[in-house]
Design an enzyme around this catalytic site. Structure first.
Site, mmCIF file in Angstrom:
data_model
loop_
_atom_site.group_PDB
_atom_site.id
_atom_site.type_symbol
_atom_site.label_atom_id
_atom_site.label_comp_id
_atom_site.label_asym_id
_atom_site.label_seq_id
_atom_site.Cartn_x
_atom_site.Cartn_y
_atom_site.Cartn_z
ATOM 1 N N LYS A 35 12.522 30.910 34.681
ATOM 2 C CA LYS A 35 12.738 30.980 36.138
ATOM 3 C C LYS A 35 13.136 29.602 36.691
ATOM 4 O O LYS A 35 14.077 29.483 37.484
ATOM 5 C CB LYS A 35 11.453 31.465 36.823
ATOM 6 N N THR A 121 -2.185 35.597 49.172
ATOM 7 C CA THR A 121 -3.132 36.461 49.884
ATOM 8 C C THR A 121 -4.357 36.678 49.008
ATOM 9 O O THR A 121 -4.235 37.193 47.895
ATOM 10 C CB THR A 121 -2.476 37.812 50.201
ATOM 11 N N GLU A 150 0.283 33.280 54.658
ATOM 12 C CA GLU A 150 1.672 33.411 55.128
ATOM 13 C C GLU A 150 1.880 34.819 55.668
ATOM 14 O O GLU A 150 1.236 35.762 55.229
ATOM 15 C CB GLU A 150 2.650 33.047 54.002
ATOM 16 N N LEU A 152 5.210 36.035 56.113
ATOM 17 C CA LEU A 152 6.648 36.323 56.006
ATOM 18 C C LEU A 152 6.887 37.773 55.608
ATOM 19 O O LEU A 152 6.097 38.383 54.888
ATOM 20 C CB LEU A 152 7.344 35.362 55.034
ATOM 21 N N GLU A 154 9.557 40.252 53.774
ATOM 22 C CA GLU A 154 10.732 40.291 52.908
ATOM 23 C C GLU A 154 11.902 40.866 53.706
ATOM 24 O O GLU A 154 11.725 41.750 54.542
ATOM 25 C CB GLU A 154 10.467 41.156 51.673
ATOM 26 N N LYS A 203 -5.621 37.250 57.373
ATOM 27 C CA LYS A 203 -4.505 37.769 56.570
ATOM 28 C C LYS A 203 -4.749 39.232 56.155
ATOM 29 O O LYS A 203 -3.915 40.113 56.387
ATOM 30 C CB LYS A 203 -4.321 36.880 55.336
ATOM 31 N N LEU A 249 5.740 51.427 64.188
ATOM 32 C CA LEU A 249 5.442 52.811 64.569
ATOM 33 C C LEU A 249 6.582 53.716 64.132
ATOM 34 O O LEU A 249 6.859 54.715 64.792
ATOM 35 C CB LEU A 249 5.221 52.912 66.086
ATOM 36 N N GLY A 252 7.825 57.744 58.412
ATOM 37 C CA GLY A 252 8.719 57.792 57.258
ATOM 38 C C GLY A 252 8.035 58.345 56.029
ATOM 39 O O GLY A 252 7.314 59.350 56.107
ATOM 40 N N CYS A 259 2.786 43.952 49.106
ATOM 41 C CA CYS A 259 1.675 43.431 49.909
ATOM 42 C C CYS A 259 0.776 44.491 50.531
ATOM 43 O O CYS A 259 -0.418 44.530 50.253
ATOM 44 C CB CYS A 259 2.239 42.520 50.983
HETATM 45 C C1 UGA Z 1 4.151 42.571 54.896
HETATM 46 C C2 UGA Z 1 3.768 42.046 56.297
HETATM 47 O O1 UGA Z 1 4.574 42.689 57.285
HETATM 48 C C3 UGA Z 1 3.980 40.535 56.378
HETATM 49 O O2 UGA Z 1 3.542 40.051 57.638
HETATM 50 C C4 UGA Z 1 3.179 39.862 55.268
HETATM 51 O O3 UGA Z 1 3.370 38.452 55.257
HETATM 52 C C5 UGA Z 1 3.602 40.423 53.921
HETATM 53 O O4 UGA Z 1 3.407 41.856 53.902
HETATM 54 C C6 UGA Z 1 2.767 39.774 52.856
HETATM 55 O O5 UGA Z 1 1.550 39.982 52.849
HETATM 56 O O6 UGA Z 1 3.293 38.963 52.079
HETATM 57 P P1 UGA Z 1 6.472 43.127 53.675
HETATM 58 O O7 UGA Z 1 5.659 43.535 52.507
HETATM 59 O O8 UGA Z 1 7.658 42.249 53.460
HETATM 60 O O9 UGA Z 1 5.552 42.333 54.742
HETATM 61 O O10 UGA Z 1 6.947 44.456 54.370
HETATM 62 P P2 UGA Z 1 6.844 45.140 55.816
HETATM 63 O O11 UGA Z 1 8.017 44.796 56.623
HETATM 64 O O12 UGA Z 1 5.510 44.911 56.399
HETATM 65 O O13 UGA Z 1 6.973 46.686 55.389
HETATM 66 C C7 UGA Z 1 5.999 47.275 54.543
HETATM 67 C C8 UGA Z 1 6.270 48.736 54.361
HETATM 68 O O14 UGA Z 1 6.029 49.471 55.555
HETATM 69 C C9 UGA Z 1 7.706 49.094 53.973
HETATM 70 O O15 UGA Z 1 7.671 50.071 52.958
HETATM 71 C C10 UGA Z 1 8.313 49.644 55.243
HETATM 72 O O16 UGA Z 1 9.361 50.542 55.026
HETATM 73 C C11 UGA Z 1 7.105 50.348 55.842
HETATM 74 N N1 UGA Z 1 7.159 50.511 57.319
HETATM 75 C C12 UGA Z 1 7.209 49.433 58.137
HETATM 76 C C13 UGA Z 1 7.143 51.800 57.848
HETATM 77 O O17 UGA Z 1 7.083 52.811 57.112
HETATM 78 N N2 UGA Z 1 7.175 51.955 59.202
HETATM 79 C C14 UGA Z 1 7.227 50.894 60.044
HETATM 80 O O18 UGA Z 1 7.258 51.107 61.278
HETATM 81 C C15 UGA Z 1 7.243 49.600 59.511
#
Ligand code: UGA
Length: 430
Positions: A35, A121, A150, A152, A154, A203, A249, A252, A259
């Site tokens: 990597k 985490t 964090e 963030l 993705e 977190k 909200l 799906g 995460c």
């Molecule tokens: C999540 C958190 O949102 C971040 O704040 C956190 O830093 C991160 O985990 C982590 O712990 O590292 P992430 O895993 O990138 O981020 O993804 P999200 O955007 O949270 O989405 C998670 C899942 O929820 C996805 O499968 C997405 O499709 C789903 N989702 C999201 C829904 O089904 N409905 C929604 O309204 C929003």
């Protein structure tokens, strides 16, 4: 200020590149030699909008370097971040073996005062364990352990790191607080200083709350179908209440990714260990798992016998704008349909291969969305990539064997599709 980040995955690399962008000298470290060699060539091992440019620019300016040596990082940096993985253990707990290894390595090379920051985490009280371990193997050496979770996301990782809603820093000493305040001075975001355990808890509590919102809206979607209501309108109606908010909200196929699923499980586990049975978290998980079953049942209802049917699938990553398929609901749905005997052909803008655990059942990868829809009995939309919104539905109708679309992300306009002659099913919208 010089920083070292141990672990060059999504969190470590993005954080490293963003700190470099703010002007710091950053050394990103990983024990995966391949990597690091790849990163030194300027190749990023995952898809994330904007990361290539950010890494390239900061490497050119000499602010971002890569290494496999933790010693090099500790010798030269004021702050050492731990950003290694904390995968899900078999019993639902977080597997902290990578954290433990890195802590041991830090202790081995520690000479002068350093601030050691947990960015991964981790369950509440992990910071204490890190402190005990380092004190044990580096007796008399000066250091502080800080928790700096964090947040963030993705797909929006750079934006959410450079412009976070808040920065949480858990400290035990004024000295460490001073170092962390200096580090985050160039960021325009509220800085919350807490003790170590509160920061760790924030977190897990945040990710679990996001999961709660998603499971809540998914449960509502089922009630909408049973009652004749429309989940998009219901979610809009509740989300406009400022106390609730409109984000997370979207109904799906359930939440996925590296995460949310693992953090909800780990939070439930640590709560139980601490003496509290957090049943609400278990219910969140249950709704999430059954949401995929519910979607598969929708497919079965449309196709009657799934065995031998050709199914087109749009999307495979756990959400749009990432190539990450870890815990992806889309992958799980494909797997279930394969087990039922379907032939699956997939198009995802960024995922071009995937080895499923069962070698007998594999999916066919296609180069365009239309190739994936060719000759199919039905088409499933399971990841909400923008590209799918622009689809030419007239062309699609001509190439599909039967024009049935089952939309797991409520992406399409049902009136338009029905007018074009499609059978259209979605989530919680009648
Ligand atoms: C999540 C958190 O949102 C971040 O704040 C956190 O830093 C991160 O985990 C982590 O712990 O590292 P992430 O895993 O990138 O981020 O993804 P999200 O955007 O949270 O989405 C998670 C899942 O929820 C996805 O499968 C997405 O499709 C789903 N989702 C999201 C829904 O089904 N409905 C929604 O309204 C929003």
């Amino acid at each position: 200020m010089k920083l070292a980040i141990v672990g060059s995955g999504h969190v470590g690399l993005v954080s490293g590149a963003c700190f470099a962008e703010k002007g710091y000298e950053v050394l990103c470290i990983d024990n995966d030699k391949k990597k690091i060699a790849t990163l030194k060539k300027g190749v990023i091992p995952f898809y994330e909008p904007g990361i290539n440019e950010l890494v390239l620019t900061n490497r050119r300016k000499g602010r971002l370097k890569f290494s496999t040596s933790i010693k090099e990082g500790i010798d030269n940096s004021e702050i050492i971040f731990i950003a290694v993985g904390t995968p899900l253990g078999e019993d639902g707990s977080a597997d902290l073996s990578y954290i433990e290894n890195v802590s041991y390595e830090i202790a081995k090379y520690l000479k002068d005062y350093r601030v050691i920051v947990e960015k991964s985490t981790v369950p509440v009280k992990t910071g204490e364990r890190i402190k005990t371990l380092i004190s044990k193997y580096a007796p008399g050496k000066e250091f502080d352990v800080v928790s700096n979770p964090e947040f963030l996301q993705e797909g929006k990782a750079i934006q959410t790191t450079l412009f976070p809603d808040r920065i949480v820093v858990g400290v035990e000493t004024k000295r460490a607080e001073g170092v962390m305040r200096k580090l985050y001075a160039p960021f325009k975001a509220p800085l919350i200083i807490t003790n170590l355990v509160s920061a760790e808890l924030i977190k897990h509590a945040s990710n679990s709350f996001l999961a709660l919102k998603i499971s809540y809206v998914n449960a509502l979607a089922r009630i909408c179908e049973l009652s004749g209501a429309d989940i998009t309108q219901v979610a809009y109606g509740i989300g406009l209440d400022k106390r609730i908010g409109p984000d997370f909200l979207k109904a799906g196929i359930g939440y996925g990714g590296y995460c949310l699923p693992k953090d909800v499980a780990a939070f439930a586990h640590i709560s139980e260990q601490l003496g509290y049975n957090f049943n609400l978290l278990k219910e969140i998980q249950k709704i999430n798992v059954t949401q995929r079953d519910w979607f598969v049942k929708k497919v079965e209802k449309e196709l009657w016998v799934v065995k031998g049917k050709k199914i087109g699938v749009w999307g495979l990553s756990f959400k749009a704008d990432t190539d990450d398929t870890r815990e992806s609901p889309a992958v799980e749905i494909c797997q279930r349909l394969l087990e039922l005997g379907a032939h699956i052909q997939v198009y995802d803008p960024q995922v071009h291969k995937l080895q499923l655990s069962d070698a007998k059942h594999q999916i066919k990868f296609c180069r365009t969305p239309y190739e994936a829809a060719k000759g199919v009995h039905c088409l499933l939309l399971v990841t909400e990539w923008n590209e799918f919104k622009q689809a030419d539905f007239k062309r699609l109708k001509k190439i599909m064997l039967h024009p049935t679309i089952i939309d797991g992300r409520n992406m399409f306009d049902s009136t338009m599709l029905q007018r074009l002659g499609f059978t259209y099913r979605s989530v919680g919208r009648n």
